[in-house]
Design a protein around this motif. Structure first.
Motif, PDB file in Angstrom:
ATOM      1  N   GLY A 110       0.783  -1.220   0.000  1.00 41.68           N
ATOM      2  CA  GLY A 110       0.000   0.000   0.000  1.00 41.68           C
ATOM      3  C   GLY A 110       0.817   1.273   0.000  1.00 41.68           C
ATOM      4  O   GLY A 110       0.269   2.344  -0.110  1.00 41.68           O
ATOM      5  N   VAL A 121       2.461  -2.031  -4.675  1.00 38.52           N
ATOM      6  CA  VAL A 121       2.294  -2.856  -3.498  1.00 38.52           C
ATOM      7  C   VAL A 121       3.521  -3.732  -3.394  1.00 38.52           C
ATOM      8  O   VAL A 121       4.422  -3.667  -4.191  1.00 38.52           O
ATOM      9  CB  VAL A 121       1.002  -3.704  -3.570  1.00 38.52           C
ATOM     10  CG1 VAL A 121      -0.203  -2.810  -3.484  1.00 38.52           C
ATOM     11  CG2 VAL A 121       0.964  -4.525  -4.827  1.00 38.52           C
ATOM     12  N   GLN A 137      -5.825  -2.324 -10.143  1.00 40.18           N
ATOM     13  CA  GLN A 137      -5.404  -2.980  -8.905  1.00 40.18           C
ATOM     14  C   GLN A 137      -6.579  -3.716  -8.264  1.00 40.18           C
ATOM     15  O   GLN A 137      -6.422  -4.827  -7.740  1.00 40.18           O
ATOM     16  CB  GLN A 137      -4.835  -1.933  -7.951  1.00 40.18           C
ATOM     17  CG  GLN A 137      -3.977  -2.508  -6.828  1.00 40.18           C
ATOM     18  CD  GLN A 137      -3.344  -1.407  -6.015  1.00 40.18           C
ATOM     19  OE1 GLN A 137      -4.034  -0.526  -5.494  1.00 40.18           O
ATOM     20  NE2 GLN A 137      -2.030  -1.440  -5.903  1.00 40.18           N
ATOM     21  N   HIS A 138      -7.741  -3.113  -8.327  1.00 34.95           N
ATOM     22  CA  HIS A 138      -8.942  -3.760  -7.786  1.00 34.95           C
ATOM     23  C   HIS A 138      -9.275  -5.035  -8.562  1.00 34.95           C
ATOM     24  O   HIS A 138      -9.659  -6.052  -7.973  1.00 34.95           O
ATOM     25  CB  HIS A 138     -10.119  -2.782  -7.847  1.00 34.95           C
ATOM     26  CG  HIS A 138     -11.437  -3.404  -7.493  1.00 34.95           C
ATOM     27  ND1 HIS A 138     -11.774  -3.773  -6.205  1.00 34.95           N
ATOM     28  CD2 HIS A 138     -12.513  -3.743  -8.275  1.00 34.95           C
ATOM     29  CE1 HIS A 138     -12.977  -4.311  -6.203  1.00 34.95           C
ATOM     30  NE2 HIS A 138     -13.447  -4.298  -7.438  1.00 34.95           N
ATOM     31  N   THR A 195      -7.282  -7.062  -9.954  1.00 31.93           N
ATOM     32  CA  THR A 195      -6.315  -8.135  -9.656  1.00 31.93           C
ATOM     33  C   THR A 195      -6.186  -8.392  -8.160  1.00 31.93           C
ATOM     34  O   THR A 195      -5.299  -9.144  -7.736  1.00 31.93           O
ATOM     35  CB  THR A 195      -4.925  -7.773 -10.227  1.00 31.93           C
ATOM     36  OG1 THR A 195      -4.486  -6.543  -9.633  1.00 31.93           O
ATOM     37  CG2 THR A 195      -4.977  -7.625 -11.740  1.00 31.93           C
ATOM     38  N   ALA A 196      -7.028  -7.794  -7.352  1.00 33.02           N
ATOM     39  CA  ALA A 196      -6.889  -7.873  -5.893  1.00 33.02           C
ATOM     40  C   ALA A 196      -6.954  -9.302  -5.376  1.00 33.02           C
ATOM     41  O   ALA A 196      -6.318  -9.644  -4.383  1.00 33.02           O
ATOM     42  CB  ALA A 196      -7.961  -7.026  -5.221  1.00 33.02           C
ATOM     43  N   SER A 205      -3.035 -12.816  -5.263  1.00 27.47           N
ATOM     44  CA  SER A 205      -2.019 -12.305  -4.343  1.00 27.47           C
ATOM     45  C   SER A 205      -0.629 -12.247  -4.965  1.00 27.47           C
ATOM     46  O   SER A 205       0.246 -11.522  -4.485  1.00 27.47           O
ATOM     47  CB  SER A 205      -1.979 -13.164  -3.075  1.00 27.47           C
ATOM     48  OG  SER A 205      -1.651 -14.511  -3.410  1.00 27.47           O
ATOM     49  N   GLN A 212       1.401  -8.268  -8.679  1.00 26.53           N
ATOM     50  CA  GLN A 212       1.664  -6.996  -8.015  1.00 26.53           C
ATOM     51  C   GLN A 212       1.801  -5.897  -9.061  1.00 26.53           C
ATOM     52  O   GLN A 212       2.607  -6.004  -9.982  1.00 26.53           O
ATOM     53  CB  GLN A 212       2.945  -7.083  -7.184  1.00 26.53           C
ATOM     54  CG  GLN A 212       2.962  -8.233  -6.186  1.00 26.53           C
ATOM     55  CD  GLN A 212       1.894  -8.085  -5.123  1.00 26.53           C
ATOM     56  OE1 GLN A 212       1.519  -6.974  -4.772  1.00 26.53           O
ATOM     57  NE2 GLN A 212       1.394  -9.189  -4.611  1.00 26.53           N
TER      58      GLN A 212
END
Length: 590
Positions: A6, A20, A43-44, A46-47, A50, A53
């Motif tokens: 973050g 991240v 980013q959302h 691919t949230a 894990s 990045q």
């Protein structure tokens, strides 16, 4: 670059990158998109993955600069970020990234998608119809294709016999390592290895047996090297290793030692033991050469110098480095002989009660009366002792000698003195530490409460669970522990709370300026108050002036040691010091 979850690499309102965290298992994707909101949207999407990045960059010049400095696994490129010939720019971007590039466009145009893919894009995605499933599938498909390509490329360039890099690939790796080192002002180490008299092995055992031996050598060498070290077979009986980020030349020696150990045990081929030796030459960029060719020649030249010696040997190309290596090896040999021959000595520096001025204990400090160099302090030989693992037997020697001297002091009537002995973090490598310490003290018939072990934070950090177990075992025997150099470590307060520490020693770097620098005075005062709040004794090191002692007295420090009272003394002089201190105390009472 910050790599915490973050946290941004640069602020969103700057031309920069937002990211991240990343690890070795992550797929790192540089997203070159203009809007920060678009980046957050990607980013959302691919949230849930894990391992994927995303890093944000909103500037083409910045992106090109970042790609020169850092490797990414993939690039997401919003095509409207470039106003000129997009196909030509895509080719340039792909070359700089050396990774798959997925283009993002505003419309679902088949002709546009085909044009970009022909220009080198791994895929084309329409932003208006993009969802999580489509984006993740495109990223993974491009990534798996890239892995397959890299694997195929690697297999084509591996040595067919050993499975490690061949000469051509090695030369390219060395060239790339030098380019990286030039950019970030690091060093590159090269070790060139030649197996001695290997031709006679082929002649006596046959070429098939020789091939088996080469494979066995490669396997053993791989086991002692780090994953980041690059091992290659560069000739029939020659290997080479590239080490990046080497901050000091002696790190090459540590690797060379591990490689030399590979040849200590005989190789068994067709039930026949074969003893081999090797000669190794070491060179360092930029000192030994500023190109791959020159570095390789210099390491090869050093290898031939090493061949002049018997057995497994290694030499630096640089004459200065060779002299330092010779001195270091000679010092290690002499120190080993001194330890085995009981040629070391133990000095004692008194600890003084700040209020009463009485001697309440002493710190045992090892000295080496060297026949040529005079009396050496640990600064001159402790690193050699740690590198050669002699620090463990030396630590036990110090404890045995301290027990003997403490026994003599007790027979002279000095029953209340507490002796502090330094414990190196490497002594925790000995899994019988607690047992050995107890045996030494028990055999000396010494009260364990009269001993205190001083540990640095590096000792605390070694295998914390095992360290805590050892400390608790020794504490149950009555031994006490002091945290040495307090205030210089990064986790002192955590250690004070969680470990069985009864004493803290404030580092002399704080005491030195305690009367002249307000910040140091505040820090020392705070350290004393903190330790006292935890019911711990405070010892100040490096007291050399009366005003320093007065400051410590005013702030209720418990004990002090330093040149103001006495330098470290040989045992007989320490006994004289105790005698004089006792006479003075009796005179004051009269």
């Amino acid at each position: 670059m910050s790599e915490h979850v973050g946290q941004s690499l640069m602020n969103p309102d700057q031309s920069g990158v937002r990211a991240v965290s990343c690890t070795e298992d992550n797929v790192d994707v540089l997203a070159i998109v203009k809007s920060h909101c678009d980046f957050l949207w990607l980013q959302h999407l691919t949230a849930a993955e894990s391992d994927i990045q995303l890093y944000w960059c909103n500037s083409i010049p910045m992106a090109m600069d970042i790609l020169r400095k850092r490797k990414f696994d993939m690039v997401l490129w919003e095509e409207n970020q470039f106003d000129g010939d997009k196909d030509s720019f895509l080719r340039i971007l792909s070359h700089h990234a050396d990774a798959p590039v997925i283009a993002l466009g505003p419309f679902a145009e088949e002709r546009r998608a085909r044009s970009l893919i022909l220009a080198g894009a791994a895929d084309y995605l329409c932003k208006s119809s993009l969802d999580a499933s489509l984006l993740v599938r495109a990223l993974r498909r491009a990534w798996y294709r890239e892995l397959y390509r890299l694997d195929f490329e690697m297999r084509e360039q591996l040595d067919s016999l050993t499975g490690i890099l061949d000469r051509a690939r090695f030369y390219d790796r060395l060239h790339q390592a030098i380019l990286r080192a030039e950019r970030v002002k690091h060093r590159v180490g090269l070790i060139f290895v030649n197996v001695d008299e290997f031709r006679t092995v082929n002649q006596s055992l046959g070429y098939r047996a020789g091939d088996i031996l080469i494979k066995m050598m490669a396997a053993r060498l791989r086991q002692v090297l780090r994953r980041s070290d690059c091992l290659a077979r560069v000739g029939g009986d020659e290997f080479a290793v590239i080490l990046e980020d080497g901050q000091e030349s002696f790190s090459l020696i540590n690797v060379a030692k591990k490689m030399a150990n590979v040849f200590e045990q005989a190789f068994v081929v067709n039930q026949h033991p074969v003893n081999l030796t090797a000669s190794m030459g070491m060179a360092v960029f930029p000192e030994s050469g500023d190109s791959a060719d020159l570095l390789l020649r210099r390491a090869n030249q050093a290898m031939f110098d090493a061949k002049k010696e018997h057995g497994v040997s290694y030499r630096f190309f640089n004459d200065r480095m060779n002299r330092e290596l010779d001195m270091r090896l000679e010092l290690e040999t002499e120190f080993r002989q001194a330890l085995r021959g009981d040629k070391l000595d133990l000095y004692y520096q008194p600890k003084i009660d700040v209020r009463s001025g009485e001697v309440v204990g002493m710190e045992a400090l090892v000295r080496w009366p060297h026949p040529r160099l005079g009396v050496l302090t640990p600064a001159a030989f402790i690193a050699a002792a740690e590198r050669s693992s002699l620090i463990i037997p030396m630590g036990y020697w110090v404890l045995e000698r301290a027990c003997r001297d403490l026994n003599m002091l007790q027979t002279m009537g000095y029953d209340d003195l507490v002796c502090a002995v330094n414990l190196s973090f490497r002594q925790f490598f000995d899994r019988r530490l607690s047992e050995t310490v107890f045996r030494i003290i028990y055999n000396a018939n010494i009260d364990t409460t009269k001993f205190e072990f001083e540990l640095t934070e590096s000792a605390m950090m070694f295998d914390r669970d095992y360290t805590l177990k050892c400390l608790k075992e020794l504490t149950h025997l009555g031994l006490r522990f002091a945290l040495d150099d307090f205030g210089t470590g990064y986790s002192s307060f955590t250690n004070l709370r969680n470990l069985p520490i009864s004493t803290v020693k404030i580092d002399k770097s704080f005491i030195e300026n305690v009367c002249t620098i307000a910040e140091d005075a505040t820090l020392v005062s705070g350290m004393i108050s903190l330790a006292h709040s935890l019911s711990m004794t405070v010892v100040a090191e490096g007291v050399e002036k009366p005003e320093q002692l007065e400051f410590l007295r005013q702030h209720n420090c418990d004990q002090a040691q330093g040149y103001w009272f006495a330098r470290p003394l040989p045992f007989h002089e320490f006994c004289d010091f105790l005698q004089v201190a006792g006479d003075l105390r009796r005179l004051r009472k009269q």
